[in-house]
Design a protein around this motif. Sequence first.
Motif, short mmCIF file in Angstrom:
data_model
loop_
_atom_site.label_atom_id
_atom_site.label_comp_id
_atom_site.label_asym_id
_atom_site.label_seq_id
_atom_site.Cartn_x
_atom_site.Cartn_y
_atom_site.Cartn_z
N ASP A 299 4.98 -46.04 -25.29
CA ASP A 299 4.08 -45.02 -25.83
C ASP A 299 4.53 -43.62 -25.44
OD1 ASP A 299 3.61 -45.44 -23.24
OD2 ASP A 299 1.45 -45.74 -23.39
N ARG A 300 5.54 -43.51 -24.59
CA ARG A 300 6.11 -42.19 -24.34
C ARG A 300 6.85 -41.67 -25.56
NH1 ARG A 300 7.77 -41.36 -19.20
NH2 ARG A 300 6.76 -42.69 -17.71
N GLY B 61 -6.39 -39.77 -41.64
CA GLY B 61 -6.17 -39.78 -40.19
C GLY B 61 -4.88 -40.47 -39.82
N ARG B 62 -4.58 -41.57 -40.49
CA ARG B 62 -3.34 -42.28 -40.20
C ARG B 62 -2.13 -41.42 -40.57
NH1 ARG B 62 -0.83 -45.53 -37.05
NH2 ARG B 62 -2.83 -46.56 -36.76
N HIS C 283 -1.66 -38.82 -37.99
CA HIS C 283 -1.20 -39.47 -36.77
C HIS C 283 0.32 -39.65 -36.81
CE1 HIS C 283 -1.59 -41.95 -33.25
NE2 HIS C 283 -1.02 -42.97 -33.85
N VAL D 272 1.79 -45.91 -30.14
CA VAL D 272 1.45 -47.34 -30.07
C VAL D 272 0.00 -47.52 -30.45
CG1 VAL D 272 1.27 -49.32 -28.55
CG2 VAL D 272 3.16 -47.76 -28.30
N ASP D 273 -0.30 -48.57 -31.22
CA ASP D 273 -1.68 -48.84 -31.61
C ASP D 273 -2.33 -49.88 -30.73
OD1 ASP D 273 -2.15 -47.26 -34.12
OD2 ASP D 273 -0.26 -48.21 -34.56
N PRO E 244 2.15 -46.45 -44.63
CA PRO E 244 1.70 -46.19 -43.26
C PRO E 244 2.24 -47.25 -42.31
CG PRO E 244 0.00 -47.31 -44.47
CD PRO E 244 1.11 -47.08 -45.43
N SER F 84 4.81 -52.14 -22.75
CA SER F 84 3.59 -51.35 -22.62
C SER F 84 3.67 -50.33 -21.50
CB SER F 84 2.40 -52.28 -22.36
OG SER F 84 2.29 -53.20 -23.41
N TYR G 27 -1.79 -52.64 -27.40
CA TYR G 27 -0.97 -53.16 -26.30
C TYR G 27 -1.38 -54.60 -26.04
CZ TYR G 27 -0.42 -48.19 -25.34
OH TYR G 27 -0.17 -46.87 -25.44
N TRP H 47 5.48 -37.33 -28.30
CA TRP H 47 5.22 -37.18 -29.74
C TRP H 47 3.91 -36.48 -29.96
CZ3 TRP H 47 0.81 -40.03 -30.65
CH2 TRP H 47 0.55 -41.07 -29.76
N GLU I 71 -10.00 -47.06 -39.55
CA GLU I 71 -9.33 -45.77 -39.67
C GLU I 71 -9.44 -45.22 -41.09
OE1 GLU I 71 -5.50 -46.86 -38.40
OE2 GLU I 71 -4.78 -47.29 -40.39
N LYS J 137 -8.66 -52.43 -35.99
CA LYS J 137 -8.47 -50.99 -35.87
C LYS J 137 -8.18 -50.37 -37.24
CE LYS J 137 -5.82 -47.69 -33.24
NZ LYS J 137 -4.87 -47.48 -32.17
N GLY K 178 7.11 -47.52 -20.56
CA GLY K 178 6.13 -47.66 -21.63
C GLY K 178 6.63 -47.00 -22.89
#
Lengths: 140, 165, 202
Positions: free
Chosen positions: C119-120, C156-157, C160, C124-125, C93, C104, C127, C202, C152, C148, C117
């Motif tokens: 995260d587009r 789920g990971r 993701h 990202v987990d 993972p 960010s 920032y 994504w 989890e 985090k 950013g």
Amino acid sequence: MIKDWRPDAPDPPMTDPTHPFLPVLLLLLLAAFVGAAILVVSGKILPGLLKPENPQPHKLTPYECGAPPLQEGARHRYSIKFYLVAMLFILFDVEAAFLLPWAVQYKAHLWTFWACLSFVATLLVGYVYAWGKGALNWER
Amino acid sequence: MVIERIDETLPGAVLDRHAFRGDQTIVVGRDRLLEVIDLIYKEGFQLLLDVTAVDGGQRDPRFDVVYHLLNLTSQERLRIKVRVGERESVPSLVSRFKSADWAERETMDMFGIPFEGHPDPRRLLMWEDFPGHPLRKDFPLDGGDVFCSQDIGASFSPDARSPHV
Amino acid sequence: MAGINLDDSVMTTRLDAVVNWARKNSLWPLPFGTACCAIEFMSMMASRYDFSRFGAEALRFSPRQSDMLMVLGTITNKQAPILRQIYAQMAEPKWVLSVGVCASSGGMYRTYSTLQGIDRVVPVDVYVPGCPPRPEAMIYGAMQLQAKITKETIKGRREHIEKFYESMARQEELQKARGLSSHQVVREMVLAAGENGEQRIW
């Protein structure tokens, strides 16, 4: 085994005189079994349960900092010249290493002058040979 | 002065000239650029510092291609401007200065000015199929990205704050 | 044999908790340094701040051997598909730590050339704000990531990350169908997402 000297001590257990090393054999078998079990459980069974397995085509692509590779394969062929020069360097480097202790001490044994001269002459023949073959010529 | 000698040797090559606080600038026609460069190379201007361009927007001709040169012996500097319109080309200086190679590629990439005779006319900074030339005045600064032009607050994805997985 | 209380000697837990405990204390960072945040990162790894205290001792410069992508610096649009490729190649993972405002949110660079950013394009987990963030801030970000991971689930990971692979397949399809470079395809996907009011591809 240390003898128990107390008066009410029980008799020490008798080992079977026909197989005095039977406990050792049993111990060896147990050790082999435990070792194999650890290997199998930690190497095969546990990873199979725990490791994430998600084959993706992107994971098989070559890593070139994310850019498509410009050249096929990561191995390059070197010119033989590098090996040749390295070999000749080792040869004459070792010659110098032999000559240094002799040069420090040769006054004590003057006859070694002729021994070393023959050694250097032999090397000189090799040097002339290498030169004549063009091994020292880089632009070839 | 080198500009006077250019005027003597190549009459009519210098279209315009001005100086600001000792910075000499001459404007040269694009058909006579190579002649002028060859002449001042012999004078000692042997270092091409930069090739860039200025977009004049609505002006005609639209672009100034700017060359900065340095005389290594006398430490003089000279700026040469060549006025070109849209889709007009400038002769490449790669045959004279090696440093012109990437500078011209960048100018071509950012302004879309073709350099005639460039040995490798690919884009330098943007990718090959990037639409448009970013330093032109009519190119939007944000490149059409709504996150640049609108104030949309934080662009963090909302699920990053909660333990979503 | 009387008097042995099982509560004193036996502990029960969930598999998720055990696995996450192992995962969060053995992160293998991959530094993707493109700007000044990478300089702060060197300080963070060095002896004064010593990031190895958190189990992330070994830096790996190949994505195949690492599971924590640290994006340290400005990511341009030209770099975006490269970042996606490297994230796709990492071992699962995997987690992403976005360090500094440039990574960010694009930071001060609101221009055509900068990705607004990361995260587009990649999930990202955590920032870490700052320009550049101090090493303490990065360490705090990594600790937040550890917290985090504790919460989890394994499934789920996996799901993701699976979403990211779907977007990667979409990108490949577009590239083949339209004959564009990966840079242009990712750029168009980002622009289209922005037009539709989404924040990510994504």
